[in-house]
Write an enzyme that holds these catalytic residues in place. Structure first.
Site, PDB file in Angstrom:
ATOM      1  N   TYR A   1      -2.318 -12.874   8.489  1.00 28.28           N
ATOM      2  CA  TYR A   1      -1.868 -11.689   7.754  1.00 28.28           C
ATOM      3  C   TYR A   1      -1.700 -10.453   8.631  1.00 28.28           C
ATOM      4  O   TYR A   1      -1.164  -9.443   8.180  1.00 28.28           O
ATOM      5  CB  TYR A   1      -2.855 -11.348   6.626  1.00 28.28           C
TER       6      TYR A   1
ATOM      7  N   HIS B   1       1.591  -5.817   4.149  1.00 28.47           N
ATOM      8  CA  HIS B   1       0.397  -5.416   3.405  1.00 28.47           C
ATOM      9  C   HIS B   1      -0.693  -4.873   4.331  1.00 28.47           C
ATOM     10  O   HIS B   1      -1.646  -4.262   3.862  1.00 28.47           O
ATOM     11  CB  HIS B   1      -0.136  -6.611   2.614  1.00 28.47           C
TER      12      HIS B   1
ATOM     13  N   TYR C   1     -10.197  -9.521   1.438  1.00 29.99           N
ATOM     14  CA  TYR C   1      -8.858  -9.638   0.873  1.00 29.99           C
ATOM     15  C   TYR C   1      -8.587  -8.398   0.036  1.00 29.99           C
ATOM     16  O   TYR C   1      -9.494  -7.726  -0.452  1.00 29.99           O
ATOM     17  CB  TYR C   1      -8.617 -10.933   0.092  1.00 29.99           C
TER      18      TYR C   1
ATOM     19  N   ASN D   1      -3.089  -3.619  -5.764  1.00 35.70           N
ATOM     20  CA  ASN D   1      -4.368  -4.223  -6.131  1.00 35.70           C
ATOM     21  C   ASN D   1      -5.544  -3.709  -5.312  1.00 35.70           C
ATOM     22  O   ASN D   1      -6.666  -3.642  -5.810  1.00 35.70           O
ATOM     23  CB  ASN D   1      -4.280  -5.745  -6.057  1.00 35.70           C
TER      24      ASN D   1
ATOM     25  N   ASN E   1      -7.502  -7.602  -2.903  1.00 34.24           N
ATOM     26  CA  ASN E   1      -7.911  -7.427  -4.300  1.00 34.24           C
ATOM     27  C   ASN E   1      -9.379  -7.062  -4.473  1.00 34.24           C
ATOM     28  O   ASN E   1      -9.788  -6.694  -5.567  1.00 34.24           O
ATOM     29  CB  ASN E   1      -7.618  -8.694  -5.103  1.00 34.24           C
TER      30      ASN E   1
END
Length: 189
Positions: A17, A22, A64, A112, A66
């Site tokens: 990632y 993001h 993560y 989120n 969220n």
């Protein structure tokens, strides 16, 4: 005028990632920590990477996106940092690549990470640095879009916006957001 005591770099953990849209918040925070000579290390009690330079704290949640609030709230509680002393840096779909904007409070806009931070802190009244990543044009493509790397020309624009935002760091750390906003919002046009 509150000073900023905690900078939060939002993103998802792991090398798969690291280069995705993001993770724009983490890109800024990496560079800000380097400028302040702060070296991140994994800190389990903060559920993320943590660094410190004097009274300035940095955290990169490793939960993560969220569940980012767990990390932010843990640092804030431990060091008695108020929400208005927190700057959360995140990717922003509603701004084009190359744009960056400061904002205090407000809604989460479907992000989120912000939603979870709102919940964990019990308030939306913290500072944000919104780094434009653009929008895929179709709402159904958003989840896929944010988890992909930006195109080369987009990355260049995002990097320029991050550079402009880093230039405002002295004002930000003093809590002089009017000056920081004037500088950033003028430079990032």
């Amino acid at each position: 005028m509150s000073t900023i005591r905690l900078i939060v770099g939002l993103g998802n953990p792991g090398p798969e990632y690291a280069a995705t849209r993001h993770n724009a918040g983490a890109w800024f925070t990496d560079q800000a920590a380097r400028r302040e000579h702060a070296t991140p290390r994994l800190e389990s009690k903060f559920f993320g990477l943590y660094a410190r330079s004097g009274e300035l704290h940095f955290v990169w949640p490793q939960t993560y996106m969220n569940a980012s609030g767990k990390s932010v709230a843990a640092v804030a509680r431990f060091y008695k940092i108020l929400p208005e002393e927190i700057l959360v840096v995140h990717d922003e779909l509603d701004l084009p690549p190359g744009s960056a904007r400061f904002k205090k409070g407000g809604g989460h806009g479907g992000h989120n990470g912000l939603r979870d931070i709102h919940s964990a802190l019990g308030t939306p009244d913290y500072w944000r640095l919104r780094l434009g990543i653009g929008h895929p044009g179709d709402k159904s493509q958003v989840a896929h879009f944010v988890l992909k790397p930006p195109r080369s020309e987009e990355q260049t624009l995002i990097d320029i916006a991050i550079g402009h935002a880093l230039d405002t760091l002295p004002d930000v750390l003093r809590g002089d957001f009017p000056a920081a906003m004037k500088t950033l919002h003028t430079a990032a046009k």
